[in-house]
Design a protein around this motif. Structure first.
Motif, PDB file in Angstrom:
ATOM      1  N   ASP A 489      30.632  25.909 -18.901  1.00  0.00           N
ATOM      2  CA  ASP A 489      29.406  25.318 -17.939  1.00  0.00           C
ATOM      3  C   ASP A 489      30.249  24.502 -16.957  1.00  0.00           C
ATOM      4  OD1 ASP A 489      26.950  24.393 -16.951  1.00  0.00           O
ATOM      5  OD2 ASP A 489      27.081  23.328 -18.147  1.00  0.00           O
ATOM      6  N   GLY A 493      24.423  22.955 -16.724  1.00  0.00           N
ATOM      7  CA  GLY A 493      23.181  23.200 -18.012  1.00  0.00           C
ATOM      8  C   GLY A 493      22.468  22.822 -17.834  1.00  0.00           C
ATOM      9  N   CYS A 505      22.804  27.809 -15.795  1.00  0.00           N
ATOM     10  CA  CYS A 505      23.684  27.215 -15.652  1.00  0.00           C
ATOM     11  C   CYS A 505      24.368  27.814 -14.962  1.00  0.00           C
ATOM     12  CB  CYS A 505      24.298  27.177 -17.453  1.00  0.00           C
ATOM     13  SG  CYS A 505      24.878  28.434 -17.995  1.00  0.00           S
ATOM     14  N   VAL A 507      28.564  29.281 -14.733  1.00  0.00           N
ATOM     15  CA  VAL A 507      29.858  29.700 -14.922  1.00  0.00           C
ATOM     16  C   VAL A 507      30.923  30.252 -14.899  1.00  0.00           C
ATOM     17  CG1 VAL A 507      28.459  30.284 -17.447  1.00  0.00           C
ATOM     18  CG2 VAL A 507      29.126  31.740 -15.514  1.00  0.00           C
ATOM     19  N   ILE A 530      26.226  25.206 -24.867  1.00  0.00           N
ATOM     20  CA  ILE A 530      27.214  25.101 -23.754  1.00  0.00           C
ATOM     21  C   ILE A 530      28.098  23.247 -23.072  1.00  0.00           C
ATOM     22  CG2 ILE A 530      26.276  27.061 -22.920  1.00  0.00           C
ATOM     23  CD1 ILE A 530      25.247  25.837 -20.703  1.00  0.00           C
ATOM     24  N   ARG A 535      33.261  25.854 -25.138  1.00  0.00           N
ATOM     25  CA  ARG A 535      34.242  27.155 -24.565  1.00  0.00           C
ATOM     26  C   ARG A 535      32.517  28.121 -25.299  1.00  0.00           C
ATOM     27  NH1 ARG A 535      38.681  28.788 -21.785  1.00  0.00           N
ATOM     28  NH2 ARG A 535      39.177  30.268 -22.893  1.00  0.00           N
ATOM     29  N   PHE A 536      32.098  28.697 -24.456  1.00  0.00           N
ATOM     30  CA  PHE A 536      31.617  29.998 -24.964  1.00  0.00           C
ATOM     31  C   PHE A 536      31.891  31.589 -24.861  1.00  0.00           C
ATOM     32  CE2 PHE A 536      28.799  28.475 -21.647  1.00  0.00           C
ATOM     33  CZ  PHE A 536      29.045  29.199 -21.150  1.00  0.00           C
TER      34      PHE A 536
END
Length: 564
Positions: A489, A493, A505, A507, A530, A535-536
């Motif tokens: 993000d 977010g 959000c 990204v 996030i 990191r996701f």
């Protein structure tokens, strides 16, 4: 949520198709997943052609149906067009009646009352025909199991033509013609038509026999597309061709009734039909009477159509309030009975509105994700709507409980039934037993089926333009779902919407790469995943967002999890 990634297509097939079509491998991969591996197959997919519709006379009994209608017109008989009270049924009746009335005046319509007569062909409807000197009934979206009622009509000198798409029982009614591509003795090449689709094949056959230009059928395709969308049939084969051209009609020259329901929207897609037009058409049969929907869909005067649409809008508002109230009551019942550990949901209240129990069953399935039935009192019996989870055939499960059921019908994922109140507890016990013995336990966890892993840099305007041409979307051709890993993000977010239910959000995947706006409906609770540049991984579909006159591509989240 279970994340399931579809197998990656063979790299050589992928490379060859990408070269032939002059597209990137992400697009070619999506096509191969849809069993499209040649230039010609891709051409037919992206440009569905009405010329590729099957010959309607390949359907069993089609010649008999056409001959009987021509005979009725020649002998100046009265014809009754009869259909179910949902979107498929009312669209079918609007299609068939308006087509016949264009060439012959003695045509009436009949939609059964949901509460007084129930689903399907009714004795009351047959008596109405007899009292009005009607000698031919064309039944649409119902009738395939009505053996006794068709026999009753025959005793009264009334012939039936049945146009249905539901699964037949052991025996077929003794009608003049029974058009149903799901008949085991029917060799028609495509068996996933909706009821309105079967009705369309009948008017196509009449047109073809008379040597008329089939372009005269184009104005009816908005009804067929509406029924395909609402009945959730696969958008493959013939359904894709019909839906594609039907959506063109809806965008260019829709009938007055649909135009009033859809309002001033531009570039209407099949999702708009599903969530805007279909619930309103359904609301007429749920809250008042399905004939209101037929009247709207056949009305040619704009002022009258607006008036009818406003009435239906009021029915829909009432429907929304009613289903919300009953859903809350049903949830409390499940919790108070401590039934959360069951593999099925079966609830009952004699006061629940019969018109909305199908919607309530869908909402309960979303909450507990298991095969669900919602019962209410209907006369001296109980009536229920059934809904299922992806991969489980609720119709087959009901077959296993038929000793406790008076009558049932439907599809793999949605069905309806009636039973005696004295059998309710026995049925509930048996349904749980049948489901427990047959369901794969992993089906009780919602699955997200992912088409492909994608880098954000692959999401270009050209890629999205091609992606839109994959529509119309629906079962068998769902809007592509992508997985992107290692997203961050950019610092925007936050939770938005009522009670902060939604996640919003922006990204990036890498510092130099593109940034995209993201919206995650009902994912507000995942904000922690996030925050602080964690990191996701994200699963999403692509969508457009227009703000202050500027349209951009956005990611519409389905789920996220911490990057592995």
């Amino acid at each position: 949520m279970r994340w399931t990634i579809k197998p990656k297509p063979d790299s050589e097939t992928l490379r060859k198709l990408a070269e032939k079509l002059e597209v990137g491998e992400p697009v070619a991969g999506l096509l191969v997943q849809r069993n499209i591996t040649t230039f010609e197959e891709a051409r037919k997919f992206f440009r569905p052609d009405l010329e590729d519709l099957h010959d309607p006379f390949l359907m069993k009994d089609m010649d008999r149906a056409v001959n009987r209608i021509e005979e009725a017109i020649e002998n100046q008989e009265n014809i009754l067009v009869y259909g179910d009270y949902d979107v498929d049924g009312t669209s079918s009746v609007a299609l068939m009646s308006s087509f016949l009335k264009f060439r012959y005046p003695n045509v009436a319509t009949y939609i059964p009352d949901r509460y007084d007569e129930g689903y399907g062909i009714s004795y009351k409807g047959i008596d109405f025909a007899a009292d009005n000197d009607i000698s031919l009934i064309i039944a649409l979206d119902c009738g395939i199991k009505e053996i006794e009622k068709v026999a009753y009509a025959k005793e009264k000198g009334i012939d039936f033509i049945i146009c249905d798409h539901h699964r037949p029982g052991k025996d077929i009614p003794d009608a003049v013609a029974v058009l149903d591509p799901k008949r085991s003795d029917c060799d028609y090449p495509y068996d996933e038509l909706c009821g309105c689709g079967v009705g369309f094949k009948l008017i196509q056959a009449i047109t073809r026999k008379n040597g008329e230009n089939e372009e005269i059928l184009l104005p009816y395709l908005d009804l067929v597309a509406t029924a395909i969308a609402a009945d959730i049939v696969p958008i493959t084969g013939e359904n894709r061709i019909l839906a594609y051209h039907g959506m063109n009609v809806i965008n260019v020259a829709p009938r007055k009734g649909l135009e009033c329901l859809l309002g001033e929207r531009k570039n209407i897609n099949i999702t708009d039909v599903v969530f805007i037009a279909a619930p309103r058409i359904n609301a007429a049969g749920r809250m008042k009477h399905g004939q209101h929907a037929v009247n709207l869909l056949t009305e040619e005067d704009e002022i009258t159509a607006k008036k009818l649409a406003q009435e239906i809008e009021e029915f829909n508002s009432e429907r929304r309030n009613t289903d919300k109230l009953i859903t809350e009551e049903a949830k409390k019942q499940i919790i108070s009975l401590q039934e959360e550990s069951r593999l099925t949901t079966v609830v009952f209240s004699e006061n629940w509105h019969k018109g909305v129990i199908g919607i309530v069953a869908s909402r309960l399935t979303e909450t507990w994700y298991r095969p669900t039935l919602v019962f209410t009192k209907s006369g001296d019996k109980l009536a229920a709507s059934a809904r299922s989870v992806k991969g489980f055939d609720v119709y087959e499960a009901l077959e296993g409980c038929k000793d406790h059921i008076e009558q049932f019908g439907g599809h793999k994922y949605a069905a309806g039934l009636t039973l005696l109140e004295s059998e309710y507890e026995n049925f509930k016990r048996k349904f749980e037993e049948v489901v427990s013995e047959t369901i794969d336990r992993k089906l009780l966890t919602p699955e997200i089926s992912i088409d492909a892993e994608l880098s954000l840099k692959d999401i270009t305007p050209k890629f999205y333009r091609i992606l839109k041409q994959f529509g119309p979307f629906g079962p068998g051709n769902m809007s592509p779902v992508f997985l992107s890993r290692g997203l961050i993000d950019t610092g925007f977010g936050k939770c938005v919407g009522e009670d902060g239910k939604h996640l919003k959000c922006q990204v990036k995947q890498e510092d130099a790469g593109p940034a995209f706006e993201v919206i995650g409906f009902n994912l507000g609770e995942k904000l922690e995943l996030i925050k602080n540049h964690k990191r996701f991984d994200a699963v999403y579909s692509l969508d457009e967002n227009t703000w202050n006159g500027r349209t951009t591509i956005q990611l519409k989240l389905k789920d996220i999890m911490a990057a592995i």
